[in-house]
Design a protein around this motif. Sequence first.
Motif, PDB file in Angstrom:
ATOM      1  N   ARG A   1      -9.202  -1.944 -11.823  1.00 13.19           N
ATOM      2  CA  ARG A   1      -8.536  -1.716 -13.181  1.00 13.19           C
ATOM      3  C   ARG A   1      -8.910  -0.450 -13.923  1.00 13.19           C
ATOM      4  NH1 ARG A   1      -8.750  -8.004 -15.689  1.00 13.19           N
ATOM      5  NH2 ARG A   1      -7.366  -8.960 -14.051  1.00 13.19           N
ATOM      6  N   LYS A   2     -10.476  -0.294 -13.790  1.00 11.75           N
ATOM      7  CA  LYS A   2     -10.627   0.868 -14.512  1.00 11.75           C
ATOM      8  C   LYS A   2     -10.199   2.168 -13.726  1.00 11.75           C
ATOM      9  CE  LYS A   2     -15.152   2.973 -16.024  1.00 11.75           C
ATOM     10  NZ  LYS A   2     -16.380   2.831 -16.048  1.00 11.75           N
ATOM     11  N   ALA A   3     -10.146   2.112 -12.466  1.00  9.75           N
ATOM     12  CA  ALA A   3      -9.688   3.307 -11.498  1.00  9.75           C
ATOM     13  C   ALA A   3      -8.108   3.496 -11.894  1.00  9.75           C
ATOM     14  CB  ALA A   3      -9.899   3.125 -10.016  1.00  9.75           C
ATOM     15  N   ALA A   4      -7.327   2.282 -12.001  1.00  7.16           N
ATOM     16  CA  ALA A   4      -6.013   2.604 -12.203  1.00  7.16           C
ATOM     17  C   ALA A   4      -5.944   3.001 -13.890  1.00  7.16           C
ATOM     18  CB  ALA A   4      -5.419   1.095 -12.269  1.00  7.16           C
ATOM     19  N   LEU A   5      -6.521   2.785 -14.757  1.00  4.72           N
ATOM     20  CA  LEU A   5      -6.688   3.103 -16.184  1.00  4.72           C
ATOM     21  C   LEU A   5      -6.706   4.504 -16.175  1.00  4.72           C
ATOM     22  CD1 LEU A   5      -6.271   2.745 -19.220  1.00  4.72           C
ATOM     23  CD2 LEU A   5      -8.775   2.262 -19.197  1.00  4.72           C
ATOM     24  N   ALA A   6      -8.089   5.217 -15.360  1.00  2.00           N
ATOM     25  CA  ALA A   6      -8.290   6.484 -15.421  1.00  2.00           C
ATOM     26  C   ALA A   6      -7.268   7.453 -14.789  1.00  2.00           C
ATOM     27  CB  ALA A   6      -9.791   6.557 -14.770  1.00  2.00           C
ATOM     28  N   SER A   7      -6.685   6.809 -13.755  1.00  4.93           N
ATOM     29  CA  SER A   7      -5.772   7.532 -12.876  1.00  4.93           C
ATOM     30  C   SER A   7      -4.496   7.497 -13.849  1.00  4.93           C
ATOM     31  CB  SER A   7      -5.027   7.060 -11.545  1.00  4.93           C
ATOM     32  OG  SER A   7      -6.385   7.089 -10.914  1.00  4.93           O
ATOM     33  N   TRP A   8      -4.094   6.561 -14.564  1.00  6.81           N
ATOM     34  CA  TRP A   8      -2.902   6.517 -15.357  1.00  6.81           C
ATOM     35  C   TRP A   8      -3.035   7.797 -16.645  1.00  6.81           C
ATOM     36  CZ3 TRP A   8      -1.452   5.954 -20.576  1.00  6.81           C
ATOM     37  CH2 TRP A   8      -0.037   5.603 -20.732  1.00  6.81           C
ATOM     38  N   ILE A   9      -4.122   7.498 -17.317  1.00  9.86           N
ATOM     39  CA  ILE A   9      -4.572   8.540 -18.240  1.00  9.86           C
ATOM     40  C   ILE A   9      -4.521   9.887 -17.683  1.00  9.86           C
ATOM     41  CG2 ILE A   9      -6.155   9.292 -20.229  1.00  9.86           C
ATOM     42  CD1 ILE A   9      -6.535   6.097 -20.638  1.00  9.86           C
TER      43      ILE A   9
ATOM     44  N   GLY B   1      -4.287  18.938  -6.427  1.00 10.09           N
ATOM     45  CA  GLY B   1      -5.248  18.061  -6.296  1.00 10.09           C
ATOM     46  C   GLY B   1      -5.257  16.747  -7.255  1.00 10.09           C
ATOM     47  N   GLU B   2      -4.533  16.759  -8.333  1.00  8.48           N
ATOM     48  CA  GLU B   2      -4.721  15.683  -9.192  1.00  8.48           C
ATOM     49  C   GLU B   2      -4.071  14.447  -8.526  1.00  8.48           C
ATOM     50  OE1 GLU B   2      -4.582  13.090 -12.281  1.00  8.48           O
ATOM     51  OE2 GLU B   2      -5.902  14.898 -12.030  1.00  8.48           O
ATOM     52  N   GLN B   3      -2.640  14.469  -8.083  1.00  7.45           N
ATOM     53  CA  GLN B   3      -1.752  13.221  -7.687  1.00  7.45           C
ATOM     54  C   GLN B   3      -2.688  12.707  -6.563  1.00  7.45           C
ATOM     55  OE1 GLN B   3       2.172  13.825  -7.362  1.00  7.45           O
ATOM     56  NE2 GLN B   3       2.547  12.437  -9.317  1.00  7.45           N
ATOM     57  N   ALA B   4      -2.901  13.398  -5.665  1.00  6.40           N
ATOM     58  CA  ALA B   4      -3.626  13.237  -4.224  1.00  6.40           C
ATOM     59  C   ALA B   4      -4.981  12.731  -4.676  1.00  6.40           C
ATOM     60  CB  ALA B   4      -3.732  14.325  -3.416  1.00  6.40           C
ATOM     61  N   GLY B   5      -5.879  12.984  -5.582  1.00  2.00           N
ATOM     62  CA  GLY B   5      -7.247  12.708  -5.852  1.00  2.00           C
ATOM     63  C   GLY B   5      -7.111  11.378  -6.594  1.00  2.00           C
ATOM     64  N   ALA B   6      -5.975  11.263  -7.517  1.00  3.54           N
ATOM     65  CA  ALA B   6      -5.943   9.699  -8.337  1.00  3.54           C
ATOM     66  C   ALA B   6      -5.275   8.783  -7.353  1.00  3.54           C
ATOM     67  CB  ALA B   6      -5.061  10.194  -9.696  1.00  3.54           C
ATOM     68  N   ASN B   7      -4.598   9.182  -6.681  1.00  2.00           N
ATOM     69  CA  ASN B   7      -4.030   8.227  -5.675  1.00  2.00           C
ATOM     70  C   ASN B   7      -5.089   7.761  -4.799  1.00  2.00           C
ATOM     71  OD1 ASN B   7      -1.491   8.408  -6.640  1.00  2.00           O
ATOM     72  ND2 ASN B   7      -0.620   9.898  -5.269  1.00  2.00           N
ATOM     73  N   SER B   8      -5.685   8.496  -4.052  1.00  2.00           N
ATOM     74  CA  SER B   8      -6.916   8.231  -3.157  1.00  2.00           C
ATOM     75  C   SER B   8      -7.981   7.472  -3.960  1.00  2.00           C
ATOM     76  CB  SER B   8      -7.532   9.576  -2.638  1.00  2.00           C
ATOM     77  OG  SER B   8      -6.612  10.055  -1.968  1.00  2.00           O
ATOM     78  N   MET B   9      -8.351   7.779  -5.279  1.00  2.00           N
ATOM     79  CA  MET B   9      -9.460   6.995  -6.062  1.00  2.00           C
ATOM     80  C   MET B   9      -8.780   5.579  -6.336  1.00  2.00           C
ATOM     81  SD  MET B   9     -12.190   6.973  -7.918  1.00  2.00           S
ATOM     82  CE  MET B   9     -12.677   8.762  -8.304  1.00  2.00           C
ATOM     83  N   THR B  10      -7.596   5.347  -6.742  1.00  2.00           N
ATOM     84  CA  THR B  10      -7.211   4.093  -7.007  1.00  2.00           C
ATOM     85  C   THR B  10      -6.794   3.073  -5.801  1.00  2.00           C
ATOM     86  OG1 THR B  10      -5.866   5.124  -8.854  1.00  2.00           O
ATOM     87  CG2 THR B  10      -5.381   2.925  -8.580  1.00  2.00           C
TER      88      THR B  10
END
Length: 445
Positions: free
Chosen positions: A24-32, A144-153
């Motif tokens: 949930r925290k990863a999804a929120l951080a990626s969303w914002i 790098g943003e989307q790929a990084g956020a997607n990988s993180m989540t």
Amino acid sequence: MSTATAQARQQAAAATPASQHSPRKAALASWIGSAVEYYDFFIYGTAAALVFGKIFFPAFDPATAAIAAFATFGVAYITRPIGAVMLGHIGDKYGRKKVLTFTLLLMGVSTFLVGLLPTYNQAGILSPIMLVVLRMLQGISAAGEQAGANSMTLEHAPPHRRAFFTSFTLSGTQAGLILATLVFLPISALPEEQLLSWGWRIPFFLSAIVVVVGFWVRRTLPETPAFQEESKLQEDDRLPLTVLLQQHKANLVRVIFAALVSVISTIFSVFTLSYAVNTVQLPRSTMLTVLVLANLVALGAIPLFAALSDRIGRRPVFIFGALGSAALAWPYMWAISTSNIALIFVFGLLLSGVVYSAANGVWPAMYGEMFSTRVRLSGMAIGTQIGFALGGFAPTISAAILRPNDPMGWVPVAAFVTCTSIISAFAVFTARETCRVPMQDLGKN
């Protein structure tokens, strides 16, 4: 994989603190974070459609100025593959979090500086040159943003809900577009002289605020368990890019062609905005309202389609989104050409808000699941950014093939969208279904 390595992976996974499994925290951080990044990215697209042709290329005729302004929008997609290689390497070698911090700051600074640029009448040819340079820096950040956020989540998500949690990255992208469009709505209502002199700068200056918010949210997010496990068990000294090209070439090519689905997004959010306002002479506020409402619908539709793909598979949902959007592009452009406001809203909401959300909600998980943890960020970043390059230049291509004095002059553009969507759908059709494949087995054919 050897028995010893498999046992080591199990021990590493068991040793990962529960607190680090933070879906949930990863999804929120990626969303914002994505909302912040793509607020910055999309205000440029809106400004390119409505303003930049008039203030950075005033010596050209209106049609040529529009093509030039769209080209500055598309030039970011040239540097995105370069940024993907660089940031993909950093993310796969040193961690997802480092990439996400860098991309956020680079995007914020670049966007703020666009708001400070002199116009062509003030600085001559130096003005569009500086605009292009800053747009290229935006491209590196977005790579790098989307790929990084997607990988993180994806790597934080529960095994059977990976698409649902990862889709929040794309929901954040939609939120960024909504925020960018909402900011431009009152700005676009200014008298033409005020809009072109100072009004257009305000959304770029506001980026400083949203970047601070995004940085604050992301600062405490832990590195992903999958990456930490991979780092402990690293048995391969080769560069991630080398491993990617040697072992994952087929899936890399699939992602490149699948990412052509992005043509639908840029045609809807950039080209048709310009076509409606500058060619058909529809009110700016009407078309910006269509954009806002479509993306509000998408905020709800994206996670729903992603959850559906967790149940029935990635491929059928994505293919429906790609081919359905291609079909709806025809009546949407026809409605614009005939100035039918009611049908513009109906088909616009169906196209971008509902049907395109099927592809948009699924690809963050589907592309990431094509690669192992060792090369996931590089594979997603390089594959998507090469594919997105055509999406970025789609408004330029469309402006060039549009026949503005012909009532049916939009038909070549609709045909162009259809061709790219069919290619994208076919690429996904050839891919392996991964919705139920365990994380440790992803990227293995």
